[in-house]
Design a protein around this motif. Structure first.
Motif, PDB file in Angstrom:
ATOM      1  N   GLN A  97    -141.210 -22.507   9.622  1.00  0.00           N
ATOM      2  CA  GLN A  97    -141.325 -23.564   8.625  1.00  0.00           C
ATOM      3  C   GLN A  97    -141.184 -22.978   7.226  1.00  0.00           C
ATOM      4  N   SER A  98    -141.732 -21.793   6.999  1.00  0.00           N
ATOM      5  CA  SER A  98    -141.631 -21.173   5.671  1.00  0.00           C
ATOM      6  C   SER A  98    -140.179 -20.837   5.332  1.00  0.00           C
ATOM      7  N   HIS A  99    -139.407 -20.441   6.334  1.00  0.00           N
ATOM      8  CA  HIS A  99    -137.981 -20.153   6.098  1.00  0.00           C
ATOM      9  C   HIS A  99    -137.248 -21.429   5.683  1.00  0.00           C
ATOM     10  N   LEU A 100    -137.478 -22.517   6.418  1.00  0.00           N
ATOM     11  CA  LEU A 100    -136.845 -23.792   6.076  1.00  0.00           C
ATOM     12  C   LEU A 100    -137.301 -24.262   4.699  1.00  0.00           C
ATOM     13  N   CYS A 101    -138.567 -24.096   4.391  1.00  0.00           N
ATOM     14  CA  CYS A 101    -139.098 -24.463   3.075  1.00  0.00           C
ATOM     15  C   CYS A 101    -138.362 -23.686   1.980  1.00  0.00           C
ATOM     16  N   ASN A 102    -138.152 -22.401   2.198  1.00  0.00           N
ATOM     17  CA  ASN A 102    -137.437 -21.579   1.218  1.00  0.00           C
ATOM     18  C   ASN A 102    -135.984 -22.019   1.064  1.00  0.00           C
ATOM     19  N   VAL A 103    -135.350 -22.444   2.141  1.00  0.00           N
ATOM     20  CA  VAL A 103    -133.982 -22.957   2.065  1.00  0.00           C
ATOM     21  C   VAL A 103    -133.979 -24.264   1.281  1.00  0.00           C
ATOM     22  N   GLU A 104    -134.903 -25.161   1.600  1.00  0.00           N
ATOM     23  CA  GLU A 104    -134.964 -26.454   0.920  1.00  0.00           C
ATOM     24  C   GLU A 104    -135.255 -26.301  -0.572  1.00  0.00           C
ATOM     25  N   ASN A 105    -135.966 -25.262  -0.938  1.00  0.00           N
ATOM     26  CA  ASN A 105    -136.295 -25.034  -2.347  1.00  0.00           C
ATOM     27  C   ASN A 105    -135.286 -24.133  -3.060  1.00  0.00           C
ATOM     28  N   GLY A 106    -134.231 -23.736  -2.360  1.00  0.00           N
ATOM     29  CA  GLY A 106    -133.181 -22.942  -2.983  1.00  0.00           C
ATOM     30  C   GLY A 106    -133.516 -21.480  -3.175  1.00  0.00           C
ATOM     31  N   ARG A 107    -134.579 -21.014  -2.547  1.00  0.00           N
ATOM     32  CA  ARG A 107    -134.958 -19.607  -2.675  1.00  0.00           C
ATOM     33  C   ARG A 107    -134.206 -18.715  -1.695  1.00  0.00           C
ATOM     34  N   LEU A 108    -133.709 -19.306  -0.600  1.00  0.00           N
ATOM     35  CA  LEU A 108    -132.916 -18.581   0.392  1.00  0.00           C
ATOM     36  C   LEU A 108    -131.621 -19.338   0.643  1.00  0.00           C
ATOM     37  N   SER A 109    -130.554 -18.613   0.861  1.00  0.00           N
ATOM     38  CA  SER A 109    -129.299 -19.262   1.239  1.00  0.00           C
ATOM     39  C   SER A 109    -129.264 -19.378   2.759  1.00  0.00           C
ATOM     40  N   PRO A 110    -128.881 -20.538   3.269  1.00  0.00           N
ATOM     41  CA  PRO A 110    -128.852 -20.712   4.721  1.00  0.00           C
ATOM     42  C   PRO A 110    -127.666 -19.986   5.341  1.00  0.00           C
ATOM     43  N   SER A 111    -127.876 -19.459   6.517  1.00  0.00           N
ATOM     44  CA  SER A 111    -126.784 -18.813   7.251  1.00  0.00           C
ATOM     45  C   SER A 111    -125.849 -19.888   7.803  1.00  0.00           C
ATOM     46  N   LEU A 112    -124.681 -19.482   8.212  1.00  0.00           N
ATOM     47  CA  LEU A 112    -123.746 -20.418   8.815  1.00  0.00           C
ATOM     48  C   LEU A 112    -124.348 -21.013  10.089  1.00  0.00           C
ATOM     49  N   ARG A 113    -125.028 -20.207  10.879  1.00  0.00           N
ATOM     50  CA  ARG A 113    -125.686 -20.689  12.091  1.00  0.00           C
ATOM     51  C   ARG A 113    -126.696 -21.773  11.753  1.00  0.00           C
ATOM     52  N   LEU A 114    -127.460 -21.561  10.699  1.00  0.00           N
ATOM     53  CA  LEU A 114    -128.457 -22.549  10.285  1.00  0.00           C
ATOM     54  C   LEU A 114    -127.772 -23.837   9.830  1.00  0.00           C
ATOM     55  N   LEU A 115    -126.706 -23.726   9.037  1.00  0.00           N
ATOM     56  CA  LEU A 115    -125.973 -24.914   8.584  1.00  0.00           C
ATOM     57  C   LEU A 115    -125.392 -25.691   9.761  1.00  0.00           C
ATOM     58  N   LEU A 116    -124.879 -24.976  10.740  1.00  0.00           N
ATOM     59  CA  LEU A 116    -124.327 -25.647  11.923  1.00  0.00           C
ATOM     60  C   LEU A 116    -125.410 -26.397  12.685  1.00  0.00           C
ATOM     61  N   SER A 117    -126.581 -25.792  12.813  1.00  0.00           N
ATOM     62  CA  SER A 117    -127.697 -26.462  13.487  1.00  0.00           C
ATOM     63  C   SER A 117    -128.168 -27.666  12.694  1.00  0.00           C
ATOM     64  N   LEU A 118    -128.259 -27.521  11.377  1.00  0.00           N
ATOM     65  CA  LEU A 118    -128.706 -28.620  10.527  1.00  0.00           C
ATOM     66  C   LEU A 118    -127.763 -29.805  10.591  1.00  0.00           C
ATOM     67  N   ARG A 119    -126.484 -29.536  10.531  1.00  0.00           N
ATOM     68  CA  ARG A 119    -125.520 -30.657  10.538  1.00  0.00           C
ATOM     69  C   ARG A 119    -125.587 -31.408  11.858  1.00  0.00           C
ATOM     70  N   ARG A 120    -125.822 -30.700  12.939  1.00  0.00           N
ATOM     71  CA  ARG A 120    -125.930 -31.362  14.240  1.00  0.00           C
ATOM     72  C   ARG A 120    -127.188 -32.224  14.304  1.00  0.00           C
ATOM     73  N   LEU A 121    -128.311 -31.684  13.872  1.00  0.00           N
ATOM     74  CA  LEU A 121    -129.584 -32.405  13.966  1.00  0.00           C
ATOM     75  C   LEU A 121    -129.735 -33.500  12.911  1.00  0.00           C
ATOM     76  N   LEU A 122    -129.079 -33.327  11.767  1.00  0.00           N
ATOM     77  CA  LEU A 122    -129.195 -34.330  10.700  1.00  0.00           C
ATOM     78  C   LEU A 122    -128.051 -35.337  10.724  1.00  0.00           C
ATOM     79  N   GLY A 123    -127.118 -35.154  11.654  1.00  0.00           N
ATOM     80  CA  GLY A 123    -126.033 -36.117  11.816  1.00  0.00           C
ATOM     81  C   GLY A 123    -125.056 -36.159  10.663  1.00  0.00           C
ATOM     82  N   CYS A 124    -124.700 -35.006  10.157  1.00  0.00           N
ATOM     83  CA  CYS A 124    -123.755 -34.942   9.049  1.00  0.00           C
ATOM     84  C   CYS A 124    -122.848 -33.731   9.238  1.00  0.00           C
ATOM     85  N   THR A 125    -121.941 -33.549   8.325  1.00  0.00           N
ATOM     86  CA  THR A 125    -121.066 -32.374   8.371  1.00  0.00           C
ATOM     87  C   THR A 125    -121.543 -31.351   7.337  1.00  0.00           C
ATOM     88  N   ILE A 126    -121.079 -30.134   7.478  1.00  0.00           N
ATOM     89  CA  ILE A 126    -121.392 -29.118   6.468  1.00  0.00           C
ATOM     90  C   ILE A 126    -120.803 -29.541   5.131  1.00  0.00           C
TER      91      ILE A 126
END
Length: 79
Positions: free
Chosen positions: A35-64
């Motif tokens: 959760q802390s990793h996702l929080c850091n991504v949401e707050n712009g403190r960490l850049s998401p990996s491509l793997r993370l972006l691919l997972s997010l787009r699938r679960l959030l129903g959107c494209t990269i």
């Protein structure tokens, strides 16, 4: 090469997560990060990996592209 504004990207992820009515902890578990990793991504403190972006787009129903759309609009305005 275009620069990505990670704060705007993180905000877009957060907005889409909230619209989908998914808690931060639940989404983090589904994409295999803490959760802390996702929080850091949401707050712009960490850049998401491509793997993370691919997972997010699938679960959030959107494209990269949709996640990065706010960044594209700003870049086009500067051009």
């Amino acid at each position: 090469m275009e620069r990505i504004d990670y704060k705007k990207l993180g905000m877009e992820i957060k907005i889409r997560r909230l619209r989908a009515d998914i808690s931060q902890s639940k989404l983090a578990k589904q994409i295999g990060v803490s959760q802390s990793h996702l929080c850091n991504v949401e707050n712009g403190r960490l850049s998401p990996s491509l793997r993370l972006l691919l997972s997010l787009r699938r679960l959030l129903g959107c494209t990269i592209d949709e996640l990065l759309a706010e960044n594209d609009v700003e870049q086009q305005e500067k051009a």
